[in-house]
Write a protein that holds these residues in place. Sequence first.
Motif, PDB file in Angstrom:
ATOM      1  N   LEU A 181       0.702  -1.325   0.049  1.00 26.87           N
ATOM      2  CA  LEU A 181      -0.033  -0.171   0.225  1.00 26.87           C
ATOM      3  C   LEU A 181       0.855   1.407  -0.141  1.00 26.87           C
ATOM      4  O   LEU A 181       2.250   1.165   0.053  1.00 26.87           O
ATOM      5  N   ARG A 182       0.384   2.314  -0.560  1.00 28.59           N
ATOM      6  CA  ARG A 182       1.106   4.131  -0.357  1.00 28.59           C
ATOM      7  C   ARG A 182       1.969   3.859   0.865  1.00 28.59           C
ATOM      8  O   ARG A 182       0.651   3.764   1.520  1.00 28.59           O
ATOM      9  N   PRO A 183       2.970   4.540   0.973  1.00 31.90           N
ATOM     10  CA  PRO A 183       3.216   5.117   2.267  1.00 31.90           C
ATOM     11  C   PRO A 183       2.499   5.814   2.796  1.00 31.90           C
ATOM     12  O   PRO A 183       1.855   6.614   2.328  1.00 31.90           O
ATOM     13  N   GLY A 184       2.766   5.596   4.181  1.00 34.62           N
ATOM     14  CA  GLY A 184       1.574   6.734   4.781  1.00 34.62           C
ATOM     15  C   GLY A 184       0.364   6.727   4.158  1.00 34.62           C
ATOM     16  O   GLY A 184      -1.215   7.128   4.915  1.00 34.62           O
ATOM     17  N   ALA A 185      -0.732   5.933   3.463  1.00 34.08           N
ATOM     18  CA  ALA A 185      -2.181   5.956   2.881  1.00 34.08           C
ATOM     19  C   ALA A 185      -2.493   4.002   3.440  1.00 34.08           C
ATOM     20  O   ALA A 185      -2.036   3.555   4.094  1.00 34.08           O
ATOM     21  N   LYS A 186      -4.043   3.863   2.629  1.00 33.13           N
ATOM     22  CA  LYS A 186      -4.811   3.130   2.939  1.00 33.13           C
ATOM     23  C   LYS A 186      -4.677   2.456   1.280  1.00 33.13           C
ATOM     24  O   LYS A 186      -5.169   1.348   0.982  1.00 33.13           O
ATOM     25  N   ARG A 187      -4.112   2.832   0.710  1.00 33.74           N
ATOM     26  CA  ARG A 187      -4.901   2.783  -1.366  1.00 33.74           C
ATOM     27  C   ARG A 187      -3.591   1.879  -1.531  1.00 33.74           C
ATOM     28  O   ARG A 187      -2.413   1.886  -1.711  1.00 33.74           O
ATOM     29  N   PRO A 188      -3.741   0.189  -2.355  1.00 35.73           N
ATOM     30  CA  PRO A 188      -2.696   0.127  -3.420  1.00 35.73           C
ATOM     31  C   PRO A 188      -2.019   0.667  -4.071  1.00 35.73           C
ATOM     32  O   PRO A 188      -2.691   2.056  -4.548  1.00 35.73           O
ATOM     33  N   ASP A 189      -0.666   0.472  -4.498  1.00 39.79           N
ATOM     34  CA  ASP A 189       0.206   1.078  -4.950  1.00 39.79           C
ATOM     35  C   ASP A 189       0.023   0.594  -6.579  1.00 39.79           C
ATOM     36  O   ASP A 189       0.553  -0.311  -7.881  1.00 39.79           O
ATOM     37  N   TRP A 190      -1.482   1.227  -7.304  1.00 40.20           N
ATOM     38  CA  TRP A 190      -1.916   0.095  -8.417  1.00 40.20           C
ATOM     39  C   TRP A 190      -2.890   0.854  -8.764  1.00 40.20           C
ATOM     40  O   TRP A 190      -3.903   1.105  -8.556  1.00 40.20           O
ATOM     41  N   HIS A 191      -3.297   1.147 -10.093  1.00 38.62           N
ATOM     42  CA  HIS A 191      -4.232   1.992 -10.522  1.00 38.62           C
ATOM     43  C   HIS A 191      -5.739   0.469 -10.938  1.00 38.62           C
ATOM     44  O   HIS A 191      -5.200  -0.239 -10.073  1.00 38.62           O
ATOM     45  N   ARG A 192      -7.321   1.338 -10.846  1.00 37.32           N
ATOM     46  CA  ARG A 192      -8.022   0.813 -10.699  1.00 37.32           C
ATOM     47  C   ARG A 192      -8.736   0.999 -12.172  1.00 37.32           C
ATOM     48  O   ARG A 192      -7.995   0.387 -13.700  1.00 37.32           O
ATOM     49  N   LYS A 193      -9.403  -0.444 -12.029  1.00 36.41           N
ATOM     50  CA  LYS A 193     -10.117  -0.639 -13.289  1.00 36.41           C
ATOM     51  C   LYS A 193     -10.184  -0.281 -14.390  1.00 36.41           C
ATOM     52  O   LYS A 193      -9.919  -0.311 -15.177  1.00 36.41           O
ATOM     53  N   ASP A 194     -10.940   0.724 -13.985  1.00 31.57           N
ATOM     54  CA  ASP A 194     -11.141   2.238 -15.195  1.00 31.57           C
ATOM     55  C   ASP A 194     -10.406   3.033 -15.603  1.00 31.57           C
ATOM     56  O   ASP A 194     -10.388   3.488 -16.485  1.00 31.57           O
ATOM     57  N   ARG A 195      -9.447   2.896 -14.835  1.00 34.57           N
ATOM     58  CA  ARG A 195      -8.295   3.568 -15.318  1.00 34.57           C
ATOM     59  C   ARG A 195      -7.543   2.813 -16.083  1.00 34.57           C
ATOM     60  O   ARG A 195      -5.806   3.230 -16.215  1.00 34.57           O
ATOM     61  N   CYS A 196      -7.338   1.307 -16.357  1.00 36.02           N
ATOM     62  CA  CYS A 196      -6.397   0.159 -16.254  1.00 36.02           C
ATOM     63  C   CYS A 196      -5.774   0.922 -18.203  1.00 36.02           C
ATOM     64  O   CYS A 196      -6.863   0.640 -18.618  1.00 36.02           O
ATOM     65  N   PRO A 197      -4.266   0.528 -18.105  1.00 36.42           N
ATOM     66  CA  PRO A 197      -3.559   0.936 -19.179  1.00 36.42           C
ATOM     67  C   PRO A 197      -4.428  -0.308 -20.423  1.00 36.42           C
ATOM     68  O   PRO A 197      -3.520  -0.218 -20.837  1.00 36.42           O
ATOM     69  N   GLN A 198      -4.526  -1.672 -19.745  1.00 34.71           N
ATOM     70  CA  GLN A 198      -4.406  -2.813 -21.042  1.00 34.71           C
ATOM     71  C   GLN A 198      -2.808  -3.320 -20.854  1.00 34.71           C
ATOM     72  O   GLN A 198      -2.315  -3.281 -22.452  1.00 34.71           O
ATOM     73  N   THR A 199      -2.427  -2.919 -20.652  1.00 35.32           N
ATOM     74  CA  THR A 199      -1.009  -3.483 -20.780  1.00 35.32           C
ATOM     75  C   THR A 199       0.118  -3.431 -19.890  1.00 35.32           C
ATOM     76  O   THR A 199      -0.669  -3.770 -18.673  1.00 35.32           O
ATOM     77  N   GLY A 200       1.947  -4.197 -20.649  1.00 34.59           N
ATOM     78  CA  GLY A 200       2.154  -4.873 -19.508  1.00 34.59           C
ATOM     79  C   GLY A 200       1.198  -5.766 -18.093  1.00 34.59           C
ATOM     80  O   GLY A 200       0.669  -6.549 -19.342  1.00 34.59           O
ATOM     81  N   ARG A 201       0.718  -6.372 -17.376  1.00 31.55           N
ATOM     82  CA  ARG A 201       0.180  -7.145 -16.570  1.00 31.55           C
ATOM     83  C   ARG A 201      -1.058  -7.502 -16.924  1.00 31.55           C
ATOM     84  O   ARG A 201      -1.338  -8.075 -16.300  1.00 31.55           O
ATOM     85  N   CYS A 202      -1.240  -5.893 -16.947  1.00 29.01           N
ATOM     86  CA  CYS A 202      -2.993  -6.122 -17.769  1.00 29.01           C
ATOM     87  C   CYS A 202      -3.307  -6.143 -19.044  1.00 29.01           C
ATOM     88  O   CYS A 202      -4.416  -5.675 -19.400  1.00 29.01           O
ATOM     89  N   ALA A 203      -1.989  -6.687 -20.156  1.00 24.07           N
ATOM     90  CA  ALA A 203      -2.251  -6.840 -21.287  1.00 24.07           C
ATOM     91  C   ALA A 203      -3.834  -7.886 -21.714  1.00 24.07           C
ATOM     92  O   ALA A 203      -4.331  -7.651 -22.929  1.00 24.07           O
ATOM     93  N   GLY A 204      -3.320  -8.752 -21.123  1.00 23.40           N
ATOM     94  CA  GLY A 204      -5.105  -9.619 -20.627  1.00 23.40           C
ATOM     95  C   GLY A 204      -6.182  -9.436 -20.599  1.00 23.40           C
ATOM     96  O   GLY A 204      -7.135 -10.381 -20.249  1.00 23.40           O
ATOM     97  N   GLY A 205      -5.983  -8.154 -19.255  1.00 21.24           N
ATOM     98  CA  GLY A 205      -7.530  -7.552 -18.962  1.00 21.24           C
ATOM     99  C   GLY A 205      -6.306  -7.238 -17.305  1.00 21.24           C
ATOM    100  O   GLY A 205      -5.255  -7.730 -17.399  1.00 21.24           O
ATOM    101  N   HIS A 206      -6.876  -6.850 -17.250  1.00 21.16           N
ATOM    102  CA  HIS A 206      -7.233  -5.914 -15.341  1.00 21.16           C
ATOM    103  C   HIS A 206      -6.877  -6.658 -14.964  1.00 21.16           C
ATOM    104  O   HIS A 206      -7.586  -7.393 -14.776  1.00 21.16           O
ATOM    105  N   VAL A 207      -5.807  -6.819 -14.254  1.00 14.57           N
ATOM    106  CA  VAL A 207      -5.192  -7.658 -12.430  1.00 14.57           C
ATOM    107  C   VAL A 207      -5.229  -6.463 -11.567  1.00 14.57           C
ATOM    108  O   VAL A 207      -4.564  -5.458 -11.363  1.00 14.57           O
ATOM    109  N   THR A 208      -5.984  -7.214 -10.321  1.00 15.68           N
ATOM    110  CA  THR A 208      -5.686  -6.828  -9.344  1.00 15.68           C
ATOM    111  C   THR A 208      -4.921  -6.999  -8.596  1.00 15.68           C
ATOM    112  O   THR A 208      -4.594  -7.707  -8.499  1.00 15.68           O
ATOM    113  N   PRO A 209      -4.379  -5.449  -7.272  1.00 13.70           N
ATOM    114  CA  PRO A 209      -3.907  -6.799  -5.879  1.00 13.70           C
ATOM    115  C   PRO A 209      -4.144  -8.267  -5.500  1.00 13.70           C
ATOM    116  O   PRO A 209      -3.203  -8.102  -5.237  1.00 13.70           O
TER     117      PRO A 209
END
Length: 309
Positions: A26-54
Amino acid sequence: MAERLVVSLRRWALEFAGRGWPVYPLRPGAKRPDWHRKDRCPQTGRCAGGHVTPEQMSSTDPELIERAWEATPWNIALFPGPAGMLGIDCDQPKPGQTGAGDPDGWTQLQRLANERGGPLPDTFTVTTPSGGRHLLYTVPPGCLLRSTVKHIASNVDTRGWGGYLVGAGSLRPDGAYELLDDTNPAPLPGWLVQANVEHASTAISAPREQAVAAPSAYVAKALQGETDRVRREPPGRRNKVLSTAAYALGQLVGAGLLDEHQARTDLQAAVAAWGDTASLGKDHGVIETSLRAGAANPRRITPRGHRAA
């Protein structure tokens, strides 16, 4: 100071992983994962085959954790679902939100236990900076409970599949998540299993046109057959068998014969039976990708009595 914090958080992450509990930064000092949301998924890299969740990327691999927490004081997301657990998040009332005038979540949970005549056993517990507490319980074998929000009570949420808890040792500007009870997670009481199950909607909708004469029997048999095949598969070909089964069920989803949530949940339960928690993230990714691919190629089934001559 910063170096000591990194070391402390890394130790906590490794401690959880050693217990078989997958973690993710999770981001330092916060409760949010260090990752993008599904509605902002770039569909590249680890998400090339579809959005991947934390949750799918969470891990118990000590080498991955050592590298992730090598120099950055990431807070810790702990995923109860893949670990076979359910987290109970007892919160403090928040001004302006539902439950603002109600008792705090811990008080509500104790009252519910008294009302239902059920136990509330001591279990692994962490306190939050706001004065709430997180409790971890193990769920019965084969029981997959999803996360809920204000379902049990107005200031009580649950974290199962699809959710996470902030782990002990994590810091926020207003304080720390501190270990209150290091008791091993106790079995989830039956009354809490029942309370966590979301009630089906009573709304009545128009009947949907079905592609087979007896869709419920047909789909139930297909679902049972595919998930049993996955559950029984020994190591070696599991990835291939899981992909094939998820694709076949995805075709039924695409045809409107099978609920996607049910297909996903039953496949995840079959995978959980393998007992390989370190591989759950990858296995869930296979399920998502194959379900999506199958749904894009719906099963075509000719109703009985309408076969071509």
